[in-house]
Design an enzyme around this catalytic site. Structure first.
Site, PDB file in Angstrom:
ATOM      1  N   ARG A  23      71.639 -25.244  22.937  1.00 44.18           N
ATOM      2  CA  ARG A  23      71.569 -26.596  22.853  1.00 44.18           C
ATOM      3  C   ARG A  23      72.642 -27.449  22.672  1.00 44.18           C
ATOM      4  NH1 ARG A  23      66.028 -28.243  22.570  1.00 44.18           N
ATOM      5  NH2 ARG A  23      64.686 -26.861  23.386  1.00 44.18           N
ATOM      6  N   ASP A  72      66.046 -26.868  31.682  1.00 47.74           N
ATOM      7  CA  ASP A  72      65.264 -26.533  30.538  1.00 47.74           C
ATOM      8  C   ASP A  72      64.476 -25.268  31.000  1.00 47.74           C
ATOM      9  OD1 ASP A  72      63.953 -27.731  27.713  1.00 47.74           O
ATOM     10  OD2 ASP A  72      62.596 -26.637  28.936  1.00 47.74           O
ATOM     11  N   TYR A 149      53.675 -21.185  26.733  1.00 46.08           N
ATOM     12  CA  TYR A 149      53.590 -22.780  26.939  1.00 46.08           C
ATOM     13  C   TYR A 149      52.582 -22.947  27.920  1.00 46.08           C
ATOM     14  CZ  TYR A 149      57.752 -23.862  24.287  1.00 46.08           C
ATOM     15  OH  TYR A 149      58.560 -24.030  23.252  1.00 46.08           O
TER      16      TYR A 149
HETATM   17  O1  CP3 Z   1      71.603 -25.223  25.519  1.00 46.91           O
HETATM   18  C1  CP3 Z   1      71.818 -26.266  26.166  1.00 46.91           C
HETATM   19  O2  CP3 Z   1      72.460 -27.261  25.790  1.00 46.91           O
HETATM   20  C2  CP3 Z   1      71.456 -26.181  27.625  1.00 46.91           C
HETATM   21  C3  CP3 Z   1      70.163 -27.143  27.806  1.00 46.91           C
HETATM   22  C4  CP3 Z   1      68.906 -26.481  27.417  1.00 46.91           C
HETATM   23  C5  CP3 Z   1      67.705 -27.261  26.922  1.00 46.91           C
HETATM   24  N1  CP3 Z   1      66.624 -26.489  26.459  1.00 46.91           N
HETATM   25  C6  CP3 Z   1      67.856 -28.994  26.887  1.00 46.91           C
HETATM   26  C7  CP3 Z   1      66.549 -29.720  26.214  1.00 46.91           C
HETATM   27  C8  CP3 Z   1      68.257 -25.278  26.963  1.00 46.91           C
HETATM   28  C9  CP3 Z   1      69.007 -23.867  27.033  1.00 46.91           C
HETATM   29  C10 CP3 Z   1      66.798 -25.271  26.699  1.00 46.91           C
HETATM   30  C11 CP3 Z   1      65.964 -24.339  26.498  1.00 46.91           C
HETATM   31  C12 CP3 Z   1      64.821 -24.251  25.882  1.00 46.91           C
HETATM   32  N2  CP3 Z   1      63.665 -25.357  26.186  1.00 46.91           N
HETATM   33  C13 CP3 Z   1      63.934 -23.252  24.987  1.00 46.91           C
HETATM   34  C14 CP3 Z   1      64.551 -22.069  24.292  1.00 46.91           C
HETATM   35  C15 CP3 Z   1      65.680 -22.341  23.375  1.00 46.91           C
HETATM   36  C16 CP3 Z   1      64.957 -22.711  21.882  1.00 46.91           C
HETATM   37  O3  CP3 Z   1      65.067 -23.971  21.523  1.00 46.91           O
HETATM   38  O4  CP3 Z   1      64.232 -21.878  21.669  1.00 46.91           O
HETATM   39  C17 CP3 Z   1      62.856 -24.027  24.667  1.00 46.91           C
HETATM   40  C18 CP3 Z   1      61.583 -23.176  23.653  1.00 46.91           C
HETATM   41  C19 CP3 Z   1      62.683 -25.140  25.508  1.00 46.91           C
HETATM   42  C20 CP3 Z   1      61.437 -26.001  25.531  1.00 46.91           C
HETATM   43  C21 CP3 Z   1      61.660 -27.267  25.067  1.00 46.91           C
HETATM   44  N3  CP3 Z   1      62.465 -28.305  25.748  1.00 46.91           N
HETATM   45  C22 CP3 Z   1      61.133 -27.991  23.918  1.00 46.91           C
HETATM   46  C23 CP3 Z   1      60.218 -27.342  23.086  1.00 46.91           C
HETATM   47  C24 CP3 Z   1      61.531 -29.202  24.008  1.00 46.91           C
HETATM   48  C25 CP3 Z   1      61.044 -30.365  22.951  1.00 46.91           C
HETATM   49  C26 CP3 Z   1      62.024 -30.170  21.706  1.00 46.91           C
HETATM   50  C27 CP3 Z   1      63.349 -30.801  21.713  1.00 46.91           C
HETATM   51  O5  CP3 Z   1      64.118 -29.914  21.143  1.00 46.91           O
HETATM   52  O6  CP3 Z   1      63.390 -31.812  22.045  1.00 46.91           O
HETATM   53  C28 CP3 Z   1      62.355 -29.497  25.097  1.00 46.91           C
HETATM   54  C29 CP3 Z   1      63.308 -30.497  25.351  1.00 46.91           C
HETATM   55  C30 CP3 Z   1      64.623 -30.504  25.505  1.00 46.91           C
HETATM   56  N4  CP3 Z   1      65.301 -29.431  26.229  1.00 46.91           N
HETATM   57  C31 CP3 Z   1      65.791 -31.440  25.244  1.00 46.91           C
HETATM   58  C32 CP3 Z   1      67.091 -30.946  25.752  1.00 46.91           C
HETATM   59  C33 CP3 Z   1      68.330 -31.434  25.665  1.00 46.91           C
HETATM   60  C34 CP3 Z   1      65.323 -32.692  24.422  1.00 46.91           C
HETATM   61  C35 CP3 Z   1      65.113 -33.665  25.607  1.00 46.91           C
HETATM   62  C36 CP3 Z   1      65.627 -35.070  25.252  1.00 46.91           C
HETATM   63  O7  CP3 Z   1      66.636 -35.511  25.717  1.00 46.91           O
HETATM   64  O8  CP3 Z   1      64.557 -35.813  24.923  1.00 46.91           O
END
Ligand code: CP3
Length: 343
Positions: A23, A72, A149
């Protein structure tokens, strides 16, 4: 090119330990917030120029040794024909959860070049922009994690609906997982063809399964994807089973080159368990980024020492960086890993 990351994945000798952060492109960076302020999260994922820009931010600002595609894990599920929403507080939501045979049958297996072109275009653009500065990691969710999910309709605490389907409708569960697996295989292959130089498979919820359920309901689908990928590419594959310390012996047979570790296990202990078969990635507690310099350094030293027992070591956090993290502390982590491992 700085290919330290790829070398460490392959267990080759490196001059220092490469490091990136799960992330790493995200809300803790004001630069990300600035871009994100103009579009929704899904719009950002689907706009190659903007996705490219935020992917490059941690490379330029922090000096990490790998870039990870901004996207994502849930994006390909939308392409399977589902409505996906991101809510500010609740996170991702699928308003129509997949719990019936009819719902499983309706899922389509997307053609990545047609239905996920924006992801592949982002990869192509990134390879041009990176100009071999650091390697680019592509990724996908593991089928089990993606299924949670779809079945729950979003994030969950107890995963009751997922386990209910496993235990009361195992054939339906398998049919759903087969479809997600076919989709993910194609999607990762397409990422490799488009230019991804390594692939990470995120199994964020694997840790909610006991060992027998993991063996039956999660690992075989990961093995199938990796075996499929091996037919067409030899780029490093990383398997990250979050909260997976008790699943390590099994994860070793995933076929991955690298196993990602969360922070709950001592990396030296993990290295002893997996032996010379795979490299390791991890595993500083993301909250440890708040520690003062000397205490953070002490923890990093211990991780680096443990990592030296493994076939190869890529330093990382034990899970995604938290939005509350001061960027200067993230930079301190990257700098300390470089300094302490080169010494
Ligand atoms: O790693 C990186 O920088 C690449 C981008 C990336 C994102 N999500 C961007 C994101 C990657 C590799 C992910 C993977 C992801 N997404 C996972 C697996 C990794 C982990 O954390 O276990 C999962 C479970 C998700 C599903 C997801 N996406 C959730 C549960 C959420 C909401 C919670 C949160 O952390 O915000 C997201 C949103 C998300 N994915 C954001 C980002 C930058 C935040 C969105 C925003 O800008 O509001």
């Amino acid at each position: 090119m700085n290919n330290t990351f790829l070398k460490a994945c392959r267990g080759e000798k490196v001059d220092y330990t490469p490091v990136w952060m799960m992330r790493q492109a995200g809300r803790y960076l004001p630069d990300y917030q600035r871009v994100r302020g103009t579009v929704t999260f899904l719009e950002l994922c689907k706009n190659p120029e903007l996705a490219c820009e935020v992917t490059l931010q941690p490379v330029d600002i922090l000096g990490v040794d790998a870039a990870i595609l901004f996207s994502d894990i849930l994006i390909p599920l939308e392409a399977m024909g589902l409505v996906l929403e991101f809510h500010e507080k609740r996170g991702p939501v699928f308003p129509d959860p997949v719990r019936t045979a009819a719902a499983v049958d309706r899922l389509r297996i997307p053609d990545p070049e047609a239905d996920l072109a924006f992801v592949l275009n982002t990869i192509r653009l990134l390879r041009r922009e990176l100009a071999n500065k650091v390697p680019l990691i592509g990724f996908a969710g593991a089928p089990f994690t993606l299924a949670t999910y779809l079945i729950e309709g979003g994030s969950s605490k107890f995963f009751f609906e997922t386990k209910k389907m496993m235990y009361t409708a195992p054939e339906l569960y398998c049919r759903l997982l087969d479809k997600i697996t076919a989709c993910t295989s194609r999607y990762l292959k397409a990422q490799a063809v488009a230019g991804a130089q390594a692939l990470q498979i995120f199994d964020s919820w694997a840790g909610i399964l006991g060992p027998d359920d993991f063996a039956q309901y999660a690992l075989p689908y990961v093995q199938s994807i990796i075996a499929d990928l091996r037919q067409v590419t030899d780029i490093p594959i990383i398997y990250f089973a979050n909260n997976g310390a008790t699943l390590l012996a099994q994860s070793k047979s995933s076929g991955a080159d690298v196993l990602g570790l969360d922070w709950r296990i001592d990396i030296a202990d993990a290295a002893r368990q997996v032996g010379d078969a795979v490299a390791l990635q991890g595993n500083l507690d993301p909250c440890a980024l708040l520690l003062p310099r000397e205490e953070m350094a002490a923890r990093i030293k211990k991780i680096l020492a443990g990592g030296r027992l493994a076939r190869g070591h890529v330093c990382n956090l034990g899970h995604g960086i938290l939005p509350e993290t001061p960027p200067a502390q993230a930079k301190l982590f990257i700098d300390l890993v470089h300094e302490l491992s080169a010494a």
